[in-house]
Scaffold this motif. Structure first.
Motif, mmCIF file in Angstrom:
data_model
loop_
_atom_site.group_PDB
_atom_site.id
_atom_site.type_symbol
_atom_site.label_atom_id
_atom_site.label_comp_id
_atom_site.label_asym_id
_atom_site.label_seq_id
_atom_site.Cartn_x
_atom_site.Cartn_y
_atom_site.Cartn_z
ATOM 1 N N GLY A 36 -52.004 -32.990 23.377
ATOM 2 C CA GLY A 36 -52.510 -34.295 22.991
ATOM 3 C C GLY A 36 -53.485 -34.288 21.830
ATOM 4 O O GLY A 36 -54.043 -35.320 21.482
ATOM 5 N N THR A 37 -53.697 -33.118 21.218
ATOM 6 C CA THR A 37 -54.626 -33.006 20.098
ATOM 7 C C THR A 37 -53.883 -32.630 18.827
ATOM 8 O O THR A 37 -53.051 -31.730 18.828
ATOM 9 C CB THR A 37 -55.705 -31.932 20.396
ATOM 10 N N VAL A 38 -54.191 -33.337 17.739
ATOM 11 C CA VAL A 38 -53.604 -33.066 16.439
ATOM 12 C C VAL A 38 -54.640 -32.350 15.588
ATOM 13 O O VAL A 38 -55.760 -32.822 15.433
ATOM 14 C CB VAL A 38 -53.160 -34.380 15.752
ATOM 15 N N THR A 39 -54.248 -31.180 15.042
ATOM 16 C CA THR A 39 -55.152 -30.375 14.219
ATOM 17 C C THR A 39 -54.494 -30.116 12.861
ATOM 18 O O THR A 39 -53.381 -29.585 12.807
ATOM 19 C CB THR A 39 -55.433 -29.023 14.904
ATOM 20 N N PRO A 40 -55.177 -30.484 11.764
ATOM 21 C CA PRO A 40 -54.577 -30.254 10.440
ATOM 22 C C PRO A 40 -54.553 -28.776 10.081
ATOM 23 O O PRO A 40 -55.466 -28.023 10.416
ATOM 24 C CB PRO A 40 -55.490 -31.035 9.499
ATOM 25 N N LEU A 41 -53.481 -28.364 9.401
ATOM 26 C CA LEU A 41 -53.385 -27.007 8.868
ATOM 27 C C LEU A 41 -53.902 -27.029 7.429
ATOM 28 O O LEU A 41 -53.757 -28.027 6.735
ATOM 29 C CB LEU A 41 -51.937 -26.516 8.907
ATOM 30 N N ALA A 42 -54.455 -25.927 6.972
ATOM 31 C CA ALA A 42 -55.081 -25.875 5.651
ATOM 32 C C ALA A 42 -54.079 -25.773 4.499
ATOM 33 O O ALA A 42 -54.457 -25.908 3.347
ATOM 34 C CB ALA A 42 -56.051 -24.702 5.584
ATOM 35 N N LYS A 43 -52.806 -25.540 4.795
ATOM 36 C CA LYS A 43 -51.806 -25.368 3.740
ATOM 37 C C LYS A 43 -51.710 -26.593 2.837
ATOM 38 O O LYS A 43 -51.765 -27.728 3.307
ATOM 39 C CB LYS A 43 -50.417 -25.142 4.346
ATOM 40 N N LYS A 44 -51.535 -26.323 1.528
ATOM 41 C CA LYS A 44 -51.271 -27.394 0.574
ATOM 42 C C LYS A 44 -49.778 -27.658 0.604
ATOM 43 O O LYS A 44 -48.967 -26.732 0.493
ATOM 44 C CB LYS A 44 -51.694 -26.982 -0.836
ATOM 45 N N GLY A 45 -49.397 -28.939 0.748
ATOM 46 C CA GLY A 45 -47.978 -29.240 0.844
ATOM 47 C C GLY A 45 -47.611 -30.552 0.191
ATOM 48 O O GLY A 45 -48.461 -31.257 -0.365
ATOM 49 N N SER A 46 -46.326 -30.860 0.277
ATOM 50 C CA SER A 46 -45.837 -32.137 -0.222
ATOM 51 C C SER A 46 -44.678 -32.611 0.643
ATOM 52 O O SER A 46 -43.931 -31.802 1.203
ATOM 53 C CB SER A 46 -45.396 -32.034 -1.677
ATOM 54 N N ILE A 47 -44.568 -33.929 0.742
ATOM 55 C CA ILE A 47 -43.456 -34.569 1.437
ATOM 56 C C ILE A 47 -42.574 -35.206 0.385
ATOM 57 O O ILE A 47 -43.072 -35.842 -0.549
ATOM 58 C CB ILE A 47 -43.966 -35.640 2.425
ATOM 59 N N SER A 48 -41.274 -35.019 0.531
ATOM 60 C CA SER A 48 -40.294 -35.670 -0.338
ATOM 61 C C SER A 48 -39.191 -36.246 0.526
ATOM 62 O O SER A 48 -38.729 -35.608 1.474
ATOM 63 C CB SER A 48 -39.675 -34.686 -1.322
ATOM 64 N N VAL A 49 -38.771 -37.447 0.185
ATOM 65 C CA VAL A 49 -37.620 -38.071 0.821
ATOM 66 C C VAL A 49 -36.601 -38.269 -0.284
ATOM 67 O O VAL A 49 -36.920 -38.820 -1.339
ATOM 68 C CB VAL A 49 -37.995 -39.418 1.472
ATOM 69 N N PHE A 50 -35.395 -37.765 -0.063
ATOM 70 C CA PHE A 50 -34.362 -37.893 -1.076
ATOM 71 C C PHE A 50 -33.002 -38.026 -0.415
ATOM 72 O O PHE A 50 -32.835 -37.717 0.763
ATOM 73 C CB PHE A 50 -34.383 -36.710 -2.055
ATOM 74 N N GLN A 51 -32.045 -38.507 -1.189
ATOM 75 C CA GLN A 51 -30.689 -38.674 -0.699
ATOM 76 C C GLN A 51 -29.766 -37.732 -1.450
ATOM 77 O O GLN A 51 -29.809 -37.656 -2.677
ATOM 78 C CB GLN A 51 -30.238 -40.124 -0.900
ATOM 79 N N THR A 52 -28.947 -37.001 -0.712
ATOM 80 C CA THR A 52 -27.992 -36.084 -1.314
ATOM 81 C C THR A 52 -26.730 -36.873 -1.699
ATOM 82 O O THR A 52 -26.537 -37.992 -1.225
ATOM 83 C CB THR A 52 -27.650 -34.943 -0.342
ATOM 84 N N PRO A 53 -25.876 -36.294 -2.531
ATOM 85 C CA PRO A 53 -24.660 -36.998 -2.945
ATOM 86 C C PRO A 53 -23.761 -37.440 -1.787
ATOM 87 O O PRO A 53 -23.013 -38.392 -1.919
ATOM 88 C CB PRO A 53 -23.945 -35.984 -3.838
ATOM 89 N N ASP A 54 -23.864 -36.766 -0.638
ATOM 90 C CA ASP A 54 -23.070 -37.179 0.522
ATOM 91 C C ASP A 54 -23.736 -38.320 1.292
ATOM 92 O O ASP A 54 -23.337 -38.651 2.391
ATOM 93 C CB ASP A 54 -22.793 -35.990 1.442
ATOM 94 N N THR A 55 -24.779 -38.909 0.708
ATOM 95 C CA THR A 55 -25.560 -40.062 1.198
ATOM 96 C C THR A 55 -26.481 -39.750 2.372
ATOM 97 O O THR A 55 -27.080 -40.657 2.922
ATOM 98 C CB THR A 55 -24.679 -41.292 1.538
ATOM 99 N N LEU A 56 -26.619 -38.480 2.758
ATOM 100 C CA LEU A 56 -27.559 -38.146 3.823
ATOM 101 C C LEU A 56 -28.985 -38.236 3.285
ATOM 102 O O LEU A 56 -29.279 -37.811 2.170
ATOM 103 C CB LEU A 56 -27.289 -36.744 4.362
ATOM 104 N N LEU A 57 -29.871 -38.780 4.107
ATOM 105 C CA LEU A 57 -31.269 -38.935 3.740
ATOM 106 C C LEU A 57 -32.064 -37.763 4.310
ATOM 107 O O LEU A 57 -32.017 -37.506 5.515
ATOM 108 C CB LEU A 57 -31.801 -40.262 4.284
ATOM 109 N N HIS A 58 -32.778 -37.040 3.445
ATOM 110 C CA HIS A 58 -33.555 -35.872 3.850
ATOM 111 C C HIS A 58 -35.046 -36.148 3.750
ATOM 112 O O HIS A 58 -35.507 -36.793 2.816
ATOM 113 C CB HIS A 58 -33.234 -34.674 2.941
ATOM 114 N N PHE A 59 -35.785 -35.623 4.718
ATOM 115 C CA PHE A 59 -37.250 -35.626 4.724
ATOM 116 C C PHE A 59 -37.645 -34.160 4.646
ATOM 117 O O PHE A 59 -37.284 -33.378 5.528
ATOM 118 C CB PHE A 59 -37.761 -36.255 6.019
ATOM 119 N N GLN A 60 -38.348 -33.782 3.578
ATOM 120 C CA GLN A 60 -38.741 -32.378 3.425
ATOM 121 C C GLN A 60 -40.251 -32.243 3.312
ATOM 122 O O GLN A 60 -40.910 -33.044 2.647
ATOM 123 C CB GLN A 60 -38.127 -31.770 2.161
ATOM 124 N N TRP A 61 -40.756 -31.185 3.964
ATOM 125 C CA TRP A 61 -42.130 -30.765 3.733
ATOM 126 C C TRP A 61 -42.057 -29.395 3.086
ATOM 127 O O TRP A 61 -41.385 -28.491 3.579
ATOM 128 C CB TRP A 61 -42.956 -30.689 5.016
#
Length: 139
Positions: A36-61
């Protein structure tokens, strides 16, 4: 005329590659969730949402220090929500929650500017529930 099918698959967003232009992209870190506890990790990251040519929607960290993609999830309409965790008062934490399972992933915003947070949340949910149609799809 010969083409390398494997190279085409890799440059078209296959194999975990985000070769497609992101629909949404911003700096964000990952969080651990335990008991029940959320703890942030120190890693630097990014979130990207993109669609591939087959129209699938991806969420990437992706880890911004080594460019390793740690999360690459396919999102289906009406199955996922991305919402701010209002119970968190010490940071800007968001939850990616799947309705078809108990899967919950938490991320924290790493950009010092807060004015785009709500816009990112709105866009991600919009793309999940109304994915863009493939621009060159043929019937």
């Amino acid at each position: 005329m010969a083409t390398n099918l494997f190279a085409a698959a890799n440059t078209a967003g296959g194999g975990g590659s985000s070769a497609s232009k992101p629909l949404v992209s911003f700096k964000a870190g990952k969080c651990n969730y335990s008991a029940g506890t959320v703890t942030p990790l120190a890693k630097k990251g990014s979130i990207s949402v993109f669609q591939t040519p087959d129209t699938l929607l991806h969420f990437q960290w992706k880890d911004r220090t080594n460019n390793n993609i740690e999360d690459d999830l396919i999102l289906f309409p009406e199955d996922v929500t991305y919402t701010r965790v209002t119970q968190c008062t010490t940071g800007r934490v968001y939850l990616l929650k799947f309705k078809s399972s108990d899967k919950k992933l938490f991320y924290w915003m790493q950009d010092s500017k807060t004015e785009n947070d709500a816009d990112h949340e709105e866009k991600i949910n919009q793309y999940i529930n109304n994915p863009p149609s493939a621009p060159d799809a043929e019937l």
